[in-house]
Motif scaffolding. Structure first.
Motif, mmCIF file in Angstrom:
data_model
loop_
_atom_site.group_PDB
_atom_site.id
_atom_site.type_symbol
_atom_site.label_atom_id
_atom_site.label_comp_id
_atom_site.label_asym_id
_atom_site.label_seq_id
_atom_site.Cartn_x
_atom_site.Cartn_y
_atom_site.Cartn_z
ATOM 1 N N VAL A 1 -64.683 76.724 71.328
ATOM 2 C CA VAL A 1 -63.882 75.771 72.097
ATOM 3 C C VAL A 1 -64.625 75.351 73.358
ATOM 4 C CG1 VAL A 1 -61.727 75.486 73.399
ATOM 5 C CG2 VAL A 1 -61.699 76.626 71.173
ATOM 6 N N LYS A 2 -65.353 76.275 73.942
ATOM 7 C CA LYS A 2 -66.083 75.980 75.176
ATOM 8 C C LYS A 2 -67.189 74.947 74.962
ATOM 9 C CE LYS A 2 -65.161 80.630 76.961
ATOM 10 N NZ LYS A 2 -65.754 81.923 77.389
ATOM 11 N N LEU A 3 -67.624 74.784 73.719
ATOM 12 C CA LEU A 3 -68.653 73.780 73.430
ATOM 13 C C LEU A 3 -68.182 72.376 73.778
ATOM 14 C CD1 LEU A 3 -69.824 75.043 69.916
ATOM 15 C CD2 LEU A 3 -71.108 75.224 72.046
ATOM 16 N N PHE A 4 -66.881 72.122 73.684
ATOM 17 C CA PHE A 4 -66.334 70.788 73.898
ATOM 18 C C PHE A 4 -66.034 70.498 75.366
ATOM 19 C CE2 PHE A 4 -65.534 71.950 69.533
ATOM 20 C CZ PHE A 4 -65.784 70.794 68.829
ATOM 21 N N GLY A 5 -66.235 71.479 76.230
ATOM 22 C CA GLY A 5 -66.022 71.262 77.658
ATOM 23 C C GLY A 5 -64.566 71.036 78.017
ATOM 24 N N VAL A 6 -63.639 71.625 77.237
ATOM 25 C CA VAL A 6 -62.210 71.456 77.493
ATOM 26 C C VAL A 6 -61.787 72.406 78.604
ATOM 27 C CG1 VAL A 6 -59.901 71.563 76.485
ATOM 28 C CG2 VAL A 6 -61.839 70.815 75.100
ATOM 29 N N ALA A 7 -61.020 71.895 79.570
ATOM 30 C CA ALA A 7 -60.552 72.709 80.695
ATOM 31 C C ALA A 7 -59.173 73.281 80.392
ATOM 32 C CB ALA A 7 -60.506 71.873 81.965
ATOM 33 N N PHE A 8 -58.949 74.537 80.751
ATOM 34 C CA PHE A 8 -57.654 75.197 80.603
ATOM 35 C C PHE A 8 -57.219 75.712 81.977
ATOM 36 C CE2 PHE A 8 -59.587 75.378 76.449
ATOM 37 C CZ PHE A 8 -58.544 75.162 75.571
ATOM 38 N N PRO A 9 -56.690 74.849 82.834
ATOM 39 C CA PRO A 9 -56.362 75.257 84.205
ATOM 40 C C PRO A 9 -55.107 76.128 84.268
ATOM 41 C CG PRO A 9 -55.652 72.998 83.824
ATOM 42 C CD PRO A 9 -56.376 73.433 82.582
ATOM 43 N N ASN A 10 -54.986 76.852 85.362
ATOM 44 C CA ASN A 10 -53.789 77.640 85.685
ATOM 45 C C ASN A 10 -53.472 78.722 84.653
ATOM 46 O OD1 ASN A 10 -53.384 75.806 87.888
ATOM 47 N ND2 ASN A 10 -52.330 74.402 86.512
ATOM 48 N N LEU A 11 -54.517 79.293 84.076
ATOM 49 C CA LEU A 11 -54.297 80.365 83.101
ATOM 50 C C LEU A 11 -54.975 81.669 83.517
ATOM 51 C CD1 LEU A 11 -54.824 78.466 79.701
ATOM 52 C CD2 LEU A 11 -52.659 79.019 80.817
ATOM 53 N N ASP A 12 -55.451 81.728 84.757
ATOM 54 C CA ASP A 12 -56.218 82.899 85.207
ATOM 55 C C ASP A 12 -55.406 84.190 85.129
ATOM 56 O OD1 ASP A 12 -58.370 81.284 85.677
ATOM 57 O OD2 ASP A 12 -57.954 81.016 87.802
ATOM 58 N N ASP A 13 -54.117 84.124 85.457
ATOM 59 C CA ASP A 13 -53.287 85.332 85.488
ATOM 60 C C ASP A 13 -52.468 85.512 84.216
ATOM 61 O OD1 ASP A 13 -51.752 83.117 85.919
ATOM 62 O OD2 ASP A 13 -50.454 84.026 87.443
ATOM 63 N N VAL A 14 -52.841 84.779 83.153
ATOM 64 C CA VAL A 14 -52.097 84.852 81.884
ATOM 65 C C VAL A 14 -52.824 85.764 80.907
ATOM 66 C CG1 VAL A 14 -51.248 83.542 79.905
ATOM 67 C CG2 VAL A 14 -51.139 82.542 82.197
ATOM 68 N N GLU A 15 -52.081 86.652 80.270
ATOM 69 C CA GLU A 15 -52.667 87.553 79.273
ATOM 70 C C GLU A 15 -52.783 86.810 77.941
ATOM 71 O OE1 GLU A 15 -51.657 91.772 76.995
ATOM 72 O OE2 GLU A 15 -50.359 91.017 78.604
ATOM 73 N N PRO A 16 -53.948 86.862 77.293
ATOM 74 C CA PRO A 16 -54.101 86.146 76.009
ATOM 75 C C PRO A 16 -53.188 86.724 74.944
ATOM 76 C CG PRO A 16 -55.989 87.569 76.420
ATOM 77 C CD PRO A 16 -55.181 87.570 77.681
ATOM 78 N N LEU A 17 -52.725 85.866 74.044
ATOM 79 C CA LEU A 17 -51.843 86.297 72.962
ATOM 80 C C LEU A 17 -52.586 87.194 71.984
ATOM 81 C CD1 LEU A 17 -48.980 85.946 71.801
ATOM 82 C CD2 LEU A 17 -49.835 83.988 70.506
ATOM 83 N N ARG B 1 -73.415 69.088 73.139
ATOM 84 C CA ARG B 1 -72.714 68.059 73.916
ATOM 85 C C ARG B 1 -73.445 66.724 73.879
ATOM 86 N NH1 ARG B 1 -70.398 71.615 79.084
ATOM 87 N NH2 ARG B 1 -68.980 72.894 77.794
ATOM 88 N N VAL B 2 -74.765 66.747 73.786
ATOM 89 C CA VAL B 2 -75.513 65.489 73.633
ATOM 90 C C VAL B 2 -75.125 64.820 72.316
ATOM 91 C CG1 VAL B 2 -77.807 64.508 73.234
ATOM 92 C CG2 VAL B 2 -77.462 66.116 75.099
ATOM 93 N N ILE B 3 -75.072 65.607 71.245
ATOM 94 C CA ILE B 3 -74.712 65.066 69.934
ATOM 95 C C ILE B 3 -73.266 64.580 69.928
ATOM 96 C CG2 ILE B 3 -74.360 65.672 67.503
ATOM 97 C CD1 ILE B 3 -76.768 67.539 67.758
ATOM 98 N N LEU B 4 -72.372 65.349 70.536
ATOM 99 C CA LEU B 4 -70.963 64.965 70.583
ATOM 100 C C LEU B 4 -70.779 63.642 71.323
ATOM 101 C CD1 LEU B 4 -68.068 65.842 69.885
ATOM 102 C CD2 LEU B 4 -67.975 66.988 72.112
ATOM 103 N N THR B 5 -71.482 63.484 72.444
ATOM 104 C CA THR B 5 -71.411 62.229 73.199
ATOM 105 C C THR B 5 -71.970 61.073 72.385
ATOM 106 O OG1 THR B 5 -71.622 63.420 75.302
ATOM 107 C CG2 THR B 5 -72.124 61.071 75.328
#
Length: 303
Positions: free
Chosen positions: A92-108, A136-140
């Motif tokens: 998922v990190k390959l796509f540069g997607v941001a997941f804000p406000n989850l620092d204090d959340v426990e993963p499922l 990311r170059v290829i994706l763009t």
């Protein structure tokens, strides 16, 4: 389901209607258009009548609302935990997607909670900075429909250079690798991203033929014996393939699967993973490759 487009469409449509009403005067035609755009065609017959009649008690007959603030739809804790789990996946990190406000959340869930069988252990280096940059170059380039130039190591270990127009990215669950489907400049087919050592956008003036090669398909016919839940496992394993199943008797099934010829080596591995539960009875090339693979294993002393 944690997220459901089917059901949340209604909530989003009603929220948009209430927001429009709070903004000021609006006609019934405008509200109908909101329903059509955000829900389903037949929803006009249920959503607006329920609002206007006072059944849902959200809009008065004079087209005003008792609400004072624009409605919001905050995520539940379960949804946040699911997103946190997804955000930890290196792919998922390959796509540069941001997941804000989850620092204090426990993963499922985490990678320690499950194990994937029948997958190669030499998958792509998803967390390598060089790999991420190439991805990311290829994706763009795919999104902008622009060509790239690249440097890669071929199957013989030699460094080769080229340029092509990337068409799309594909992910092989079995190999745990991404590959790019490419065309142009006489270069057609697929390339594993892990083989690329350098990749940049092509800015030259030389024209590039962007015709994509026609994908060729074959049909594999498999006879399956439904023991140890083999039928369910097989249908799940090949869920994304076009296929037909025919019941021969209470125990045996005949299944025809349509697959791309380029994916033949992967098909061999996928089918062999079912062992004696299946027999490839149709598809001469695939059947020959499977027999050859089994003979090689036997010669190596593998069982």
């Amino acid at each position: 389901m944690i997220f459901s487009e089917l059901y949340s469409a209604y909530y989003n449509a009603v929220a948009a209607i209430l927001s429009r009403v709070l903004e000021g005067e609006c006609s019934e035609k405008e509200l109908q258009q909101i329903v059509v755009e955000r829900a389903f065609g037949e929803s006009v017959l249920s959503i607006l009548p329920s609002l206007k009649s006072g059944k849902w008690q959200l809009i008065h007959p004079d087209m005003t609302t008792p609400l004072e603030h624009i409605p919001t739809m905050p995520m539940t804790l379960l949804q946040k935990r699911w997103l946190k789990a997804i955000s930890l996946d290196p792919r998922v990190k390959l796509f540069g997607v941001a997941f804000p406000n989850l620092d204090d959340v426990e993963p499922l869930f985490t990678e320690a909670d499950y194990y994937v069988y029948d997958k190669y252990s030499d998958g792509d280096p998803f967390e390598d900075e060089g790999y991420i940059q190439i991805f990311r170059v290829i994706l763009t380039a795919i999104r902008q429909k622009t060509p790239i130039k690249f440097e890669m190591i071929n199957r013989k270990g030699r460094t080769v250079f080229g340029r092509f127009l990337p068409q799309r990215l594909e992910y092989s669950e079995k190999d745990d690798k991404f590959r790019v489907v490419a065309a142009g400049n006489g270069f057609v087919g697929t390339v594993n991203l892990s083989r690329m050592t350098r990749c940049t956008h092509y800015t030259g003036d030389k024209p590039l033929d962007s015709n994509e090669r026609e994908v060729l398909y074959d049909i594999a016919t498999v006879k399956l014996v439904d023991e140890r839940n083999a039928l369910e496992r097989f249908m799940l394993h090949f869920a994304h393939f076009e296929k037909q199943a025919e019941k021969l008797d209470e125990k045996y099934y005949l299944i025809r699967i349509k697959y791309a010829r380029d994916d033949e080596p992967e098909m061999v591995i996928r089918l062999l993973s079912f062992g004696p539960m299946i027999e490839v009875v149709g598809g001469d090339t695939l059947r020959r490759l499977i027999i050859e693979k089994l003979r090689n294993q036997k010669n190596c002393g593998l069982k």
